[in-house]
Design a protein around this motif. Structure first.
Motif, mmCIF file in Angstrom:
data_model
loop_
_atom_site.group_PDB
_atom_site.id
_atom_site.type_symbol
_atom_site.label_atom_id
_atom_site.label_comp_id
_atom_site.label_asym_id
_atom_site.label_seq_id
_atom_site.Cartn_x
_atom_site.Cartn_y
_atom_site.Cartn_z
ATOM 1 N N VAL A 20 -3.322 3.853 -13.218
ATOM 2 C CA VAL A 20 -2.966 5.045 -12.444
ATOM 3 C C VAL A 20 -1.940 4.632 -11.398
ATOM 4 C CG1 VAL A 20 -4.946 4.697 -10.893
ATOM 5 C CG2 VAL A 20 -3.852 6.955 -11.038
ATOM 6 N N TYR A 21 -0.974 5.522 -11.139
ATOM 7 C CA TYR A 21 0.090 5.176 -10.200
ATOM 8 C C TYR A 21 -0.342 5.495 -8.772
ATOM 9 C CZ TYR A 21 4.720 4.319 -8.355
ATOM 10 O OH TYR A 21 5.776 3.795 -7.654
ATOM 11 N N ASP A 22 -0.137 4.508 -7.884
ATOM 12 C CA ASP A 22 -0.463 4.677 -6.472
ATOM 13 C C ASP A 22 0.831 4.671 -5.674
ATOM 14 O OD1 ASP A 22 -2.142 5.009 -4.324
ATOM 15 O OD2 ASP A 22 -2.471 2.876 -4.008
ATOM 16 N N ASN A 23 1.110 5.762 -4.981
ATOM 17 C CA ASN A 23 2.360 5.861 -4.223
ATOM 18 C C ASN A 23 2.262 5.143 -2.880
ATOM 19 O OD1 ASN A 23 0.498 8.046 -3.668
ATOM 20 N ND2 ASN A 23 2.014 8.814 -2.253
ATOM 21 N N ASP A 24 3.401 4.971 -2.227
ATOM 22 C CA ASP A 24 3.467 4.274 -0.937
ATOM 23 C C ASP A 24 3.009 5.212 0.171
ATOM 24 O OD1 ASP A 24 4.007 2.778 1.265
ATOM 25 O OD2 ASP A 24 6.124 2.443 0.829
ATOM 26 N N ASP A 25 1.864 4.900 0.762
ATOM 27 C CA ASP A 25 1.306 5.742 1.832
ATOM 28 C C ASP A 25 1.694 5.254 3.217
ATOM 29 O OD1 ASP A 25 -0.070 7.381 -0.023
ATOM 30 O OD2 ASP A 25 -1.623 5.851 -0.205
ATOM 31 N N GLY A 26 2.434 4.157 3.274
ATOM 32 C CA GLY A 26 2.869 3.651 4.563
ATOM 33 C C GLY A 26 1.787 2.968 5.364
ATOM 34 N N VAL A 27 0.744 2.485 4.694
ATOM 35 C CA VAL A 27 -0.340 1.795 5.391
ATOM 36 C C VAL A 27 -0.551 0.421 4.783
ATOM 37 C CG1 VAL A 27 -1.527 3.914 6.061
ATOM 38 C CG2 VAL A 27 -2.072 2.845 3.872
ATOM 39 N N THR A 28 -1.123 -0.479 5.559
ATOM 40 C CA THR A 28 -1.375 -1.845 5.103
ATOM 41 C C THR A 28 -2.398 -1.849 3.972
ATOM 42 O OG1 THR A 28 -0.957 -2.658 7.325
ATOM 43 C CG2 THR A 28 -2.108 -4.145 5.812
ATOM 44 N N GLY A 29 -2.137 -2.662 2.935
ATOM 45 C CA GLY A 29 -3.078 -2.787 1.823
ATOM 46 C C GLY A 29 -2.866 -1.780 0.723
ATOM 47 N N ASP A 30 -1.838 -0.941 0.845
ATOM 48 C CA ASP A 30 -1.563 0.065 -0.170
ATOM 49 C C ASP A 30 -1.071 -0.610 -1.448
ATOM 50 O OD1 ASP A 30 -1.463 2.725 -0.961
ATOM 51 O OD2 ASP A 30 0.668 2.880 -0.511
ATOM 52 N N ASN A 31 -1.517 -0.111 -2.631
ATOM 53 C CA ASN A 31 -1.161 -0.755 -3.892
ATOM 54 C C ASN A 31 0.314 -0.603 -4.253
ATOM 55 O OD1 ASN A 31 -3.656 -1.828 -4.396
ATOM 56 N ND2 ASN A 31 -4.370 -0.106 -5.612
ATOM 57 N N ASN A 32 0.831 0.611 -4.182
ATOM 58 C CA ASN A 32 2.240 0.886 -4.484
ATOM 59 C C ASN A 32 2.637 0.463 -5.897
ATOM 60 O OD1 ASN A 32 2.342 1.658 -1.778
ATOM 61 N ND2 ASN A 32 3.184 -0.311 -1.111
ATOM 62 N N GLY A 33 2.226 1.217 -6.905
ATOM 63 C CA GLY A 33 2.595 0.932 -8.292
ATOM 64 C C GLY A 33 1.449 1.244 -9.232
ATOM 65 N N TRP A 34 1.516 0.683 -10.466
ATOM 66 C CA TRP A 34 0.493 0.917 -11.486
ATOM 67 C C TRP A 34 -0.662 -0.054 -11.287
ATOM 68 C CZ3 TRP A 34 0.879 5.203 -14.162
ATOM 69 C CH2 TRP A 34 2.119 5.757 -14.434
ATOM 70 N N PHE A 35 -1.849 0.485 -11.085
ATOM 71 C CA PHE A 35 -3.033 -0.337 -10.862
ATOM 72 C C PHE A 35 -4.254 0.335 -11.484
ATOM 73 C CE2 PHE A 35 -0.140 -1.736 -7.562
ATOM 74 C CZ PHE A 35 -0.308 -3.113 -7.584
ATOM 75 N N GLU A 36 -5.416 -0.320 -11.308
ATOM 76 C CA GLU A 36 -6.675 0.221 -11.827
ATOM 77 C C GLU A 36 -7.290 1.239 -10.876
ATOM 78 O OE1 GLU A 36 -7.616 -0.716 -14.960
ATOM 79 O OE2 GLU A 36 -5.692 -1.744 -14.844
ATOM 80 N N SER A 37 -6.731 1.388 -9.680
ATOM 81 C CA SER A 37 -7.219 2.388 -8.733
ATOM 82 C C SER A 37 -6.051 2.891 -7.907
ATOM 83 C CB SER A 37 -8.304 1.799 -7.820
ATOM 84 O OG SER A 37 -7.771 0.756 -7.016
#
Length: 525
Positions: free
Chosen positions: A183-200
């Motif tokens: 699932v794609y995770d967008n850049d939320d502007g916070v530390t630890g954000d995945n930013n890309g294709w991941f399992e969550s």
């Protein structure tokens, strides 16, 4: 006889390894009288039927004096005069027939041109170490047919093999596909954000995002056994996910079109309904060979689709158990047992792969003067901002909270209820500002509140759940207090100046009044 031996040697030297799901032919050397199969799955016991095609005299690696075996009852071959060849167990095989058979004794040829007996010559099953052995057989050629029922199992049947005469060992190849969902995770502007294709990932309710399904066909020449190879993605969405559309389907980077009625049976077919909320759907490619004619080099099939979280999504708070929620899975059905024509049917099935999508809740309660149940303050108005942009919210009466707007909905001002609450559900990670925009009469407007949702989420080591850590987040629970009375402007403001000037004027007027009154008193005297 020399010609017969040469032809026999040619047959003995013919080796063909097909894949994944048809029987095998093996010749047995003199004195060995057994067949050993290796490379079988160690997690699934396989059953084999053995059919004797020919017997003969084996010298070295050459089989002579061929006779029909007991495992076949008919053939489609004809003699030089065009007459049908009669198959009779123990009868000699005409040398001309052997010549015709040379080069045709292969996986497809055997299946298409021989009729197997109703009862196999022998049967055997595999051992726990992935091998199978049968002994006590006469020298000759045999069809070894894998008859294991592997419906919905992540395994594949063995293949037809023309084995070199003189060797009774067969190493089969049971390569099978794998599938992965991300699932794609967008850049939320916070530390630890995945930013890309991941399992969550984390997303707001009604925010469009994408899932990616990837099937990998491993490198294996055995796929040559198939005249058609079918794959089916079996996708299951949680109740809180709504399907939007298929974004793309690719095989090794090449676009696959959607199937159109009235056209050839190609392209992909999807059963997903528009705006389908939760549930399962499939995407099928009937024949992968149309897009990758040489599967032995491996293939990658990628499906990307658009979706969003809906109002039924499970939301996550700063204190609640936040594991294993909004899970979404995929498995792959694939051809693992081609029939006599090599046409694949999707009978094998991989284990499921899972991803998780998080969304968050911010709880707010409005009070007057101090925090206590009796001081709950209703009808205070608030709006939420991310940067300079207002987050459009609507009230969800079923959930008893505000959530992000869907298409066609109009954003409203949040209002505190009789118990002072105006909770917000379905927010993405990030930094927000909560502003009071309507202040009840007689109370001071509270200062803006900065809300930070810092989320670290990842699949656990076993791939069975996703863990969420909200450490570092702030103000996900807020007690918003309004003080009664009027708030005077600060020192140096125009408001205080007015009071100072007004007071000075009053003092001056009082002095004038007193002086005037004294003068009048003197005149009267």
């Amino acid at each position: 006889m020399k010609k017969f031996k040469k032809i026999s040697a040619a047959i003995a030297a013919t080796v063909m390894v097909a894949s994944l799901s048809v029987p095998m032919i093996a010749s047995l050397p003199a004195g060995a009288a057994d067949i050993t199969i290796t490379g079988i799955s160690t997690t699934q016991q396989h059953s084999f039927e053995i059919y004797q095609v020919f017997t003969g005299d084996l010298t070295g690696d050459i089989l002579t004096n061929l006779k029909w075996g007991s495992g076949v009852t008919a053939t489609t071959y004809t003699d030089a005069g065009g007459n049908a060849v009669t198959v009779s167990a123990g009868a000699a095989v005409d040398e001309n027939i052997v010549t015709t058979l040379t080069g045709l004794l292969n996986a497809v040829g055997v299946v298409e041109h021989f009729t197997l007996a109703a009862t196999p010559t022998e049967t055997m099953v595999s051992a726990a170490d992935g091998t199978a052995t049968i002994s006590g057989l006469a020298d000759g050629y045999y069809i070894v047919k894998d008859v294991t029922n592997l419906d919905d199992q992540d395994d594949a049947n063995s293949a037809w093999i023309v084995q070199v005469a003189g060797s009774a060992s067969i190493d089969i190849k049971n390569a099978k596909p794998t599938v992965d969902k991300q699932v794609y995770d967008n850049d939320d502007g916070v530390t630890g954000d995945n930013n890309g294709w991941f399992e969550s990932a984390d997303h707001a309710i009604n925010e469009s995002f994408q899932f990616k399904l990837t099937a990998t066909i491993p490198e294996d020449a055995d796929f040559a056994a198939y005249e058609a190879y079918k794959v089916v993605f079996n996708d299951t969405m949680s109740d809180g996910v709504t399907f939007e559309s298929i974004a793309s389907v690719k095989v090794n980077g090449t676009d696959v079109p959607a199937y159109a009625e009235g056209t050839a049976d190609n392209g992909y077919k999807s059963t997903a309904a528009p705006a389908q909320a939760g549930g399962s759907w499939t995407l099928t490619i009937e024949d992968l060979l149309e897009y990758d004619a040489d599967l032995k080099d491996g293939s990658s099939i990628e499906v990307i689709y658009n979706a969003h979280l809906n109002e039924n999504a499970i939301v996550h708070t700063a204190t609640a158990d936040n594991t294993d929620t909004n899970k979404n899975t995929v498995s792959l059905s694939y051809s693992n047992n081609p029939d006599a024509t090599g046409a694949g049917t999707a009978e094998g099935k991989t284990p499921e792969d899972t991803v998780w999508v998080f969304t968050y809740e911010v709880d707010n309660t409005k009070y007057k003067d101090s925090v206590s149940a009796e001081n709950a303050l209703a009808d205070a108005g608030f709006r939420l901002y991310k940067g300079e942009t207002e987050v459009g919210l609507v009230y969800d009466a079923v959930k008893g909270a505000y959530r992000p707007v869907a298409d066609g909905e109009t954003a409203v001002e949040m209002k505190s209820a009789a118990d002072g609450k105006f909770n917000i559900i379905g927010l993405d990670a990030g930094t927000y500002t909560l502003k009071e925009t309507t202040t009840p009469g007689g109370y001071n407007t509270c200062a803006p509140i900065t809300i930070e949702i810092k989320a670290v989420h990842e699949e656990n080591a076993g791939g069975t759940a996703a863990n969420l850590n909200l450490t570092g987040s702030s103000n996900m629970t807020n007690d918003v207090i309004n003080k009664s009375g009027s708030l005077l402007p600060g020192t140096g403001g125009i408001g205080t100046t007015i009071f100072y000037v007004g007071g000075g004027c009053m003092v001056a007027l009082a002095s004038v009044f007193l002086i005037t009154k004294k003068r009048m008193s003197k005149k009267e005297d």
